[in-house]
Design an enzyme around this catalytic site. Structure first.
Site, PDB file in Angstrom:
ATOM      1  N   HIS A 275      -3.940   6.129   3.002  1.00 48.78           N
ATOM      2  CA  HIS A 275      -4.235   4.698   3.178  1.00 48.78           C
ATOM      3  C   HIS A 275      -5.588   4.508   3.880  1.00 48.78           C
ATOM      4  CE1 HIS A 275      -3.164   0.515   4.252  1.00 48.78           C
ATOM      5  NE2 HIS A 275      -3.432   0.789   5.517  1.00 48.78           N
TER       6      HIS A 275
ATOM      7  N   ARG B  16      -0.333   7.376   5.764  1.00 48.44           N
ATOM      8  CA  ARG B  16      -1.359   6.709   6.580  1.00 48.44           C
ATOM      9  C   ARG B  16      -2.730   7.370   6.422  1.00 48.44           C
ATOM     10  NH1 ARG B  16      -1.077   2.600   9.517  1.00 48.44           N
ATOM     11  NH2 ARG B  16       0.961   1.642   9.508  1.00 48.44           N
TER      12      ARG B  16
ATOM     13  N   SER C 237       0.828  -1.198   0.000  1.00 45.63           N
ATOM     14  CA  SER C 237       0.000   0.000   0.000  1.00 45.63           C
ATOM     15  C   SER C 237       0.871   1.260   0.000  1.00 45.63           C
ATOM     16  CB  SER C 237      -0.922  -0.030   1.219  1.00 45.63           C
ATOM     17  OG  SER C 237      -1.749   1.100   1.230  1.00 45.63           O
TER      18      SER C 237
END
Lengths: 211, 211
Positions: A40, A37, A14
């Site tokens: 994501h 993050r 990812s």
């Protein structure tokens, strides 16, 4: 149906997919981790250019976290999303008053949201802490009022409320902050997993391993 | 800083802002409610054309909810986001095994995600229930495997995992379903608040008032 099942492999892949979308943004290595993050958590690379933070936000938040600071959230979903085991390893805990009976009563009496009443009840307790708002623009407006009118000084405001009524405005106000470090996302997008992801990212930066 | 503070006013104004983005999609009044709550939860009108559901999904889910069905989630954030007071008023409850010790052990031994191991442990318990997945593509793949190989028949699969590794593929598989009603979002976007919003929207449709 063949697919990747191994957690670290999923995460690493990812981050590789996200990386090209951060090019040209002139980010520090720590900022790359936090941006990644957030993107994501939303599954949305269009977050890359709209994530905004003050230059010292990550450093100030990390220092506070290392010192065992607490985290104050507007809603239970942000609390749920924060890695509380990791936070406890530094000595901190998460507070949320959205389900508090007194807060519900105050909100009803005053015709305001419960999350706004909750932030008002926390008040000066939030000095030196991290505030993580993932749902309610009204909660963020209330925190900013306390910064301005009551000299509240949290270590960092992670203000990422979501929606079409007040969210963009509240985050634009936050992004003007010069006295308190902040992390936010411009516009209507955001949400609890995004706010929790920002906090978790900064905790994971501290030891560079997962708690 | 002048802003709307009254909860119902915020919600109504939000729905007004979303409405024009649903024009031309040929939605039923019930679908309009569900679509609106998904878009509201993400703060992202670009969800409008990528929300996909089988024609009978809302009706089947509402019938199951009225009958007191339980809800099975992949992660705690989805459980947190579901209105459990409303669900209890119909007789249902929410189950999540992501923090279960046996599930953690199985996941580690087999090199799979905990949410995948959790869905495997639920197994046939999920017949007639609503499954709400807001995080892990691996959990959705596992549920689809059980539908295909083990004749699992939930009342409805709300499958809205998020991310760049497997999410889009798992949701494309779900959207091919002909035996089980489903609600999903194409592509990489999604998340726990979106999955929880779909479930809540269908509960709110039942009495047409908030529980």
């Amino acid at each position: 149906m063949d697919f990747i099942k191994q957690p670290m492999e999923i995460e690493n892949r990812s981050m590789e997919i996200i990386a090209p979308h951060l090019e040209g943004l002139n980010l520090s290595p720590e900022q790359v981790k936090v941006y990644s993050r957030l993107i994501h958590a939303a599954g949305d690379v269009d977050y890359a250019p709209i994530i905004k933070m003050s230059a010292d936000a990550i450093e100030q938040a990390m220092t506070a976290l290392k010192g065992g600071c607490d985290i104050y959230t507007d809603v239970e979903m942000v609390r749920t999303g924060i890695n509380k085991r990791k936070l406890a390893s530094f000595g901190g805990q998460v507070h949320c008053l959205i389900a508090d009976e007194e807060v519900a009563k105050t909100a009803k009496e005053q015709g305001i949201t419960r999350s706004m009443a909750a932030m008002r009840k926390f008040g000066q307790e939030m000095n030196g802490a991290i505030i993580a708002i993932g749902n309610a623009p009204t909660a963020l407006f209330e925190v900013l009022r306390q910064v301005e009118e009551e000299n509240l000084r949290p270590a960092c405001i992670v203000g990422i409320p979501v929606g079409f009524v007040g969210a963009a405005d509240s985050k634009a106000e936050l992004a003007k902050q010069e006295t308190v470090p902040f992390i936010t996302v411009e516009g209507t997008k955001g949400g609890s997993p995004i706010a929790a992801a920002a906090v978790n990212a900064m905790m994971y930066l501290i030891n560079n391993n997962r708690g």
